[in-house]
Motif scaffolding. Structure first.
Motif, mmCIF file in Angstrom:
data_model
loop_
_atom_site.group_PDB
_atom_site.id
_atom_site.type_symbol
_atom_site.label_atom_id
_atom_site.label_comp_id
_atom_site.label_asym_id
_atom_site.label_seq_id
_atom_site.Cartn_x
_atom_site.Cartn_y
_atom_site.Cartn_z
ATOM 1 N N HIS A 28 0.859 -1.177 0.000
ATOM 2 C CA HIS A 28 0.000 0.000 0.000
ATOM 3 C C HIS A 28 0.896 1.229 0.000
ATOM 4 N N ARG A 29 0.602 2.199 -0.869
ATOM 5 C CA ARG A 29 1.400 3.426 -0.928
ATOM 6 C C ARG A 29 0.479 4.635 -0.841
ATOM 7 N N LYS A 30 0.833 5.549 0.071
ATOM 8 C CA LYS A 30 0.164 6.851 0.152
ATOM 9 C C LYS A 30 1.174 7.851 -0.375
ATOM 10 N N LEU A 31 0.762 8.585 -1.397
ATOM 11 C CA LEU A 31 1.647 9.562 -2.015
ATOM 12 C C LEU A 31 1.058 10.953 -1.847
ATOM 13 N N ALA A 53 -2.358 17.379 -4.241
ATOM 14 C CA ALA A 53 -2.496 16.144 -5.022
ATOM 15 C C ALA A 53 -1.981 14.987 -4.176
ATOM 16 N N SER A 54 -2.831 13.960 -4.048
ATOM 17 C CA SER A 54 -2.422 12.781 -3.291
ATOM 18 C C SER A 54 -2.990 11.536 -3.955
ATOM 19 N N ALA A 55 -2.379 10.417 -3.620
ATOM 20 C CA ALA A 55 -2.854 9.131 -4.143
ATOM 21 C C ALA A 55 -2.764 8.110 -3.025
ATOM 22 N N ASP A 56 -3.757 7.252 -2.974
ATOM 23 C CA ASP A 56 -3.817 6.170 -1.991
ATOM 24 C C ASP A 56 -3.968 4.898 -2.823
ATOM 25 N N LEU A 57 -2.874 4.155 -3.040
ATOM 26 C CA LEU A 57 -2.860 3.061 -4.011
ATOM 27 C C LEU A 57 -2.431 1.722 -3.404
ATOM 28 N N ASP A 58 -3.079 0.656 -3.870
ATOM 29 C CA ASP A 58 -2.698 -0.706 -3.527
ATOM 30 C C ASP A 58 -2.076 -1.343 -4.761
ATOM 31 N N VAL A 59 -0.948 -2.009 -4.561
ATOM 32 C CA VAL A 59 -0.222 -2.666 -5.651
ATOM 33 C C VAL A 59 -0.169 -4.153 -5.315
#
Length: 189
Positions: A28-31, A53-59
């Motif tokens: 999981h990455r919070k950018l 600007a932000s992103a909350d992504l699961d890889v």
């Protein structure tokens, strides 16, 4: 996922993930874009400014060397109203759900889908996976692309309405007026 042409400009927001280092359980990455990254995103995206600007992504790794990236990109973008030319701000929240595959497989699947588009009887086909280039998936680029897709190209200030200056035309002033005049002249003879 298409994106604005950046020419020789580098991607404005970078957050590379090395595919070989993704654990089986995924990550999981919070950018959050820095001030410099937000300024570069605004320049490439053609907006006045990017305030946040932000992103909350699961890889998550999938079978066959594929990797799925899901999550949400959020931003606050400063634009100019196309009606009033006043500065306005827009809230963006865009869902991301992309499949990545090793470059040769992504290219092969894209070719197969393209060949199938010629068949008008074929059912709707999904987009081909994005290519994993050099063993890396750049989550910053994924977030930037999602942001660019969500930006309204014709933003309007709330309540702004374009009213065209309409003037009534002379009923005798139209493209066929000359033909009508000839016809009327002919009838009068």
């Amino acid at each position: 996922m298409s994106r604005p042409a950046t020419g020789s400009q580098p991607d404005p927001w970078r957050a590379p993930v090395i595919v070989a280092q993704i654990p089986d359980t995924g990550l999981h990455r919070k950018l959050e874009a820095s001030a410099g990254e937000r300024q570069a995103i605004a320049e490439v995206g053609g907006v006045r400014e990017v305030l946040f600007a932000s992103a909350d992504l699961d890889v998550v790794p999938r079978s066959g060397g594929r990797v799925q990236v899901t999550g949400t990109v959020r931003a606050r973008v400063g634009q100019i109203c196309v009606v009033t030319l006043d500065p306005i701000e827009s809230e963006i929240e865009e869902e991301v759900d992309l499949m990545f595959a090793p470059e040769p497989e992504a290219r092969r699947l894209a070719d197969l889908i393209e060949e199938g588009e010629d068949d008008s009887e074929a059912p709707e086909v999904a987009d081909p996976p994005e290519a994993i280039v050099g063993g890396i998936i750049d989550l910053g680029r994924v977030a930037t692309d999602a942001l660019f897709l969500a930006i309204d190209p014709y933003p309007r200030k709330e309540g702004a309405v374009f009213e065209a200056d309409v003037t009534a035309l002379d009923p005798e002033d139209h493209p066929f007026a000359a033909l009508k005049a000839l016809q009327d002249k002919k009838k009068g003879q």
